[in-house]
Design a protein around this motif. Structure first.
Motif, PDB file in Angstrom:
ATOM      1  N   GLY A  75       0.809  -1.205   0.000  1.00 62.85           N
ATOM      2  CA  GLY A  75       0.000   0.000   0.000  1.00 62.85           C
ATOM      3  C   GLY A  75       0.840   1.251   0.000  1.00 62.85           C
ATOM      4  N   ILE A  76       0.150   2.378  -0.003  1.00 61.99           N
ATOM      5  CA  ILE A  76       0.783   3.683   0.168  1.00 61.99           C
ATOM      6  C   ILE A  76      -0.039   4.467   1.179  1.00 61.99           C
ATOM      7  N   GLU A  77       0.540   5.557   1.648  1.00 62.65           N
ATOM      8  CA  GLU A  77      -0.160   6.433   2.579  1.00 62.65           C
ATOM      9  C   GLU A  77      -0.316   7.806   1.945  1.00 62.65           C
ATOM     10  N   LEU A  78      -1.508   8.347   2.010  1.00 62.31           N
ATOM     11  CA  LEU A  78      -1.774   9.721   1.601  1.00 62.31           C
ATOM     12  C   LEU A  78      -1.883  10.585   2.843  1.00 62.31           C
ATOM     13  N   ARG A  79      -1.202  11.734   2.852  1.00 58.27           N
ATOM     14  CA  ARG A  79      -1.295  12.653   3.976  1.00 58.27           C
ATOM     15  C   ARG A  79      -1.824  14.000   3.492  1.00 58.27           C
ATOM     16  N   PHE A  80      -2.812  14.512   4.188  1.00 61.16           N
ATOM     17  CA  PHE A  80      -3.356  15.841   3.913  1.00 61.16           C
ATOM     18  C   PHE A  80      -4.168  16.263   5.124  1.00 61.16           C
ATOM     19  N   ASP A  81      -4.301  17.569   5.320  1.00 67.19           N
ATOM     20  CA  ASP A  81      -5.021  18.103   6.479  1.00 67.19           C
ATOM     21  C   ASP A  81      -4.516  17.512   7.788  1.00 67.19           C
ATOM     22  N   ARG A  82      -3.205  17.236   7.850  1.00 66.81           N
ATOM     23  CA  ARG A  82      -2.552  16.710   9.051  1.00 66.81           C
ATOM     24  C   ARG A  82      -3.090  15.344   9.470  1.00 66.81           C
ATOM     25  N   ARG A  83      -3.605  14.589   8.484  1.00 67.81           N
ATOM     26  CA  ARG A  83      -4.085  13.236   8.745  1.00 67.81           C
ATOM     27  C   ARG A  83      -3.451  12.262   7.761  1.00 67.81           C
ATOM     28  N   ALA A  84      -3.368  11.000   8.150  1.00 65.46           N
ATOM     29  CA  ALA A  84      -2.783   9.950   7.323  1.00 65.46           C
ATOM     30  C   ALA A  84      -3.871   8.949   6.939  1.00 65.46           C
ATOM     31  N   HIS A  85      -3.879   8.547   5.678  1.00 67.24           N
ATOM     32  CA  HIS A  85      -4.860   7.592   5.165  1.00 67.24           C
ATOM     33  C   HIS A  85      -4.120   6.538   4.346  1.00 67.24           C
ATOM     34  N   ARG A  86      -4.205   5.276   4.774  1.00 70.75           N
ATOM     35  CA  ARG A  86      -3.514   4.199   4.078  1.00 70.75           C
ATOM     36  C   ARG A  86      -4.443   3.536   3.070  1.00 70.75           C
ATOM     37  N   ASP A 174       4.626  20.670 -19.789  1.00 73.45           N
ATOM     38  CA  ASP A 174       5.586  20.953 -18.732  1.00 73.45           C
ATOM     39  C   ASP A 174       4.831  21.433 -17.493  1.00 73.45           C
ATOM     40  N   TYR A 175       5.353  21.094 -16.333  1.00 70.04           N
ATOM     41  CA  TYR A 175       4.710  21.470 -15.077  1.00 70.04           C
ATOM     42  C   TYR A 175       5.486  22.608 -14.422  1.00 70.04           C
ATOM     43  N   PRO A 176       4.805  23.471 -13.668  1.00 69.71           N
ATOM     44  CA  PRO A 176       5.460  24.663 -13.109  1.00 69.71           C
ATOM     45  C   PRO A 176       6.164  24.403 -11.787  1.00 69.71           C
ATOM     46  N   TYR A 177       6.674  23.195 -11.602  1.00 70.55           N
ATOM     47  CA  TYR A 177       7.412  22.865 -10.389  1.00 70.55           C
ATOM     48  C   TYR A 177       8.303  21.661 -10.680  1.00 70.55           C
ATOM     49  N   SER A 178       9.258  21.438  -9.794  1.00 65.59           N
ATOM     50  CA  SER A 178      10.200  20.323  -9.920  1.00 65.59           C
ATOM     51  C   SER A 178      10.262  19.585  -8.588  1.00 65.59           C
ATOM     52  N   TRP A 179      11.056  18.505  -8.568  1.00 66.82           N
ATOM     53  CA  TRP A 179      11.322  17.784  -7.331  1.00 66.82           C
ATOM     54  C   TRP A 179      12.791  17.952  -6.939  1.00 66.82           C
ATOM     55  N   LEU A 180      13.013  18.296  -5.687  1.00 64.56           N
ATOM     56  CA  LEU A 180      14.339  18.180  -5.089  1.00 64.56           C
ATOM     57  C   LEU A 180      14.396  16.816  -4.420  1.00 64.56           C
ATOM     58  N   GLY A 181      15.196  15.919  -4.984  1.00 62.91           N
ATOM     59  CA  GLY A 181      15.305  14.566  -4.453  1.00 62.91           C
ATOM     60  C   GLY A 181      16.595  14.384  -3.691  1.00 62.91           C
ATOM     61  N   VAL A 182      16.532  13.675  -2.576  1.00 65.75           N
ATOM     62  CA  VAL A 182      17.726  13.408  -1.778  1.00 65.75           C
ATOM     63  C   VAL A 182      17.792  11.933  -1.419  1.00 65.75           C
ATOM     64  N   LEU A 183      19.011  11.433  -1.313  1.00 59.30           N
ATOM     65  CA  LEU A 183      19.291  10.131  -0.718  1.00 59.30           C
ATOM     66  C   LEU A 183      19.897  10.377   0.655  1.00 59.30           C
ATOM     67  N   ALA A 184      19.471   9.609   1.637  1.00 58.45           N
ATOM     68  CA  ALA A 184      19.977   9.800   2.992  1.00 58.45           C
ATOM     69  C   ALA A 184      20.304   8.460   3.626  1.00 58.45           C
ATOM     70  N   ASP A 185      21.438   8.417   4.303  1.00 54.40           N
ATOM     71  CA  ASP A 185      21.844   7.204   5.016  1.00 54.40           C
ATOM     72  C   ASP A 185      21.132   7.143   6.361  1.00 54.40           C
ATOM     73  N   VAL A 186      19.851   6.812   6.292  1.00 52.02           N
ATOM     74  CA  VAL A 186      19.040   6.667   7.493  1.00 52.02           C
ATOM     75  C   VAL A 186      17.912   5.689   7.175  1.00 52.02           C
ATOM     76  N   ALA A 187      17.591   4.848   8.141  1.00 51.38           N
ATOM     77  CA  ALA A 187      16.495   3.903   7.931  1.00 51.38           C
ATOM     78  C   ALA A 187      15.205   4.659   7.652  1.00 51.38           C
ATOM     79  N   PRO A 188      14.398   4.197   6.721  1.00 53.45           N
ATOM     80  CA  PRO A 188      13.138   4.888   6.423  1.00 53.45           C
ATOM     81  C   PRO A 188      12.258   5.028   7.663  1.00 53.45           C
ATOM     82  N   SER A 189      11.536   6.130   7.715  1.00 54.87           N
ATOM     83  CA  SER A 189      10.624   6.394   8.832  1.00 54.87           C
ATOM     84  C   SER A 189       9.239   5.819   8.577  1.00 54.87           C
ATOM     85  N   THR A 190       9.112   5.010   7.547  1.00 54.54           N
ATOM     86  CA  THR A 190       7.833   4.457   7.145  1.00 54.54           C
ATOM     87  C   THR A 190       8.059   3.093   6.504  1.00 54.54           C
ATOM     88  N   ASP A 191       7.074   2.234   6.579  1.00 51.96           N
ATOM     89  CA  ASP A 191       7.158   0.935   5.918  1.00 51.96           C
ATOM     90  C   ASP A 191       6.694   1.004   4.472  1.00 51.96           C
TER      91      ASP A 191
END
Length: 383
Positions: A75-86, A174-191
């Protein structure tokens, strides 16, 4: 001058997977890759695999390490309005799921197989011209010619193949925004992946392994990644992922930063004579729907079957149908990727009315099984 049945231009996952499938079908090929092996194996791209992509890798003998090290996601999780929905994919789709396994690892697996068992894989071999039944290329300081029965252009948007198709129809946005993507040496905070709509813009929490996190922030076009220091990135991610509750984003050393523009692109037709386009040479989607790599795999699965049919029967009927078959899936994925992108991102100057429309759509997905199933079926590639 040498000859092969299929000349494959491009040694990314699409070209390498096609070569592997052709080898298994008893069809010879030569893969020409303009970059060196180290670059190809380190090129960071997608990492979310639909069930069909997982099945294709297993079937061709390239799935053993993926099955050991990949991360199945239900699955995935959607977050909006400070709530999480799986969203529970198997429950919504009748059993489908996805797999997290980085493109870099897929490429390493396919390169090793090709070098050990397959036909020639030439690195630093720059295709310079494509003709009717031949490719000229520069390799080891010499101009060479490869004659062939078929040519597959799997060399991406900027490769030589796409420009060879005359009188094509191009569809793009074309879309009026981009993604700043990062790789980090840390265990994911989500499954599982988190897609966040926030008043500050979109954010995505993904992962590459149990110890490496992959995260994205919506940023303006032309953003310089060096303008964001590590603390700024983590602070902004915290704000965009914030929900009411005790969830916490783990921080760690950021090892890579890059900005990815968002665009949609389709060229038709996907064939010209003996030349067939596959993957990014024929179509590009914004990464929000996680479709780019999966579309490329779907292309070469169709093409490999058509070439095997041609070898067995001498008939071109499946080759003639290649573009039409692929484009039906491409346009479905283009629409889904556009839908996910425009629902989750804030456009510059976006009105409150437009934001409320986005939130209304997100609420519907969170509360309607039918709407959730539509997203899940598209995300897993079931439709």
């Amino acid at each position: 001058m040498t000859h092969t049945t299929v000349a494959v231009i491009g040694g990314g996952p699409a070209g390498l997977l096609l070569a592997r499938m052709l080898h298994n079908a008893g069809i010879d090929s030569v893969v020409l890759e303009s970059r060196d092996r180290a670059y190809v194996e380190q090129r960071q791209r997608a990492g979310m695999l639909e069930q069909g992509t997982v099945d294709a890798l297993r079937e061709c003998g390239a799935g053993a390490r993926m099955d050991r090290e990949g991360l199945p996601h239900n699955g995935i999780e959607l977050r909006f309005d400070r709530r999480a929905h799986r969203l529970d994919f198997p429950a919504l789709t009748g059993g489908s799921s996805v797999m997290i396994y980085a493109q870099t690892e897929i490429v390493k697996d396919l390169v090793a197989l090709q070098l050990d068992e397959g036909g020639p894989l030439l690195f630093e071999a720059q295709a310079t011209a494509i003709g009717d039944g031949y490719v000229t290329y520069r390799h080891e300081g010499q101009e060479k010619t490869l004659t062939c029965d078929f040519i597959v252009g799997a060399d991406g948007f900027h490769g030589i193949s796409r420009a060879v198709v005359p009188s094509g129809r191009v569809y793009e946005a074309d879309y009026p925004y981009s993604w700043l993507g990062v790789l980090a040496d840390v265990a994911p905070s989500t499954d599982e992946l988190i897609y966040a709509h926030s008043p500050r813009g979109f954010a995505l929490h993904s992962m590459r392994s149990p110890t490496v996190s992959r995260l994205y922030l919506q940023v303006p076009n032309d953003t310089d990644p060096a303008a964001w220091d590590d603390e700024q990135i983590w602070d902004e991610l915290d704000l965009r992922f914030a929900i009411d509750g005790d969830w916490k984003l783990a921080r760690g050393p950021i090892t890579a930063k890059a900005v990815t523009p968002m665009r949609s692109f389709v060229t038709e037709p996907m064939r010209h004579g003996r030349l067939f386009l596959a993957g990014d040479a024929a179509h590009i989607v914004p990464p929000t729907g996680a479709k780019g790599l999966n579309l490329a795999v779907a292309d070469v699965v169709v093409l490999a079957r058509a070439l095997e049919h041609w070898r067995r029967t001498g008939k071109d009927d499946l080759l003639d149908d290649y573009g039409d078959i692929c484009l039906r899936r491409v346009w479905r994925a283009e629409h889904f990727s556009w839908f996910m992108t425009t629902m989750l991102h804030l456009a510059p100057g976006q009105s409150d009315y437009e934001t409320r429309l986005q939130l209304a759509q997100l609420h519907r997905i969170a509360t309607s099984e039918a709407a959730a199933a539509e997203l899940a079926l598209n995300y897993t590639g079931t439709v």
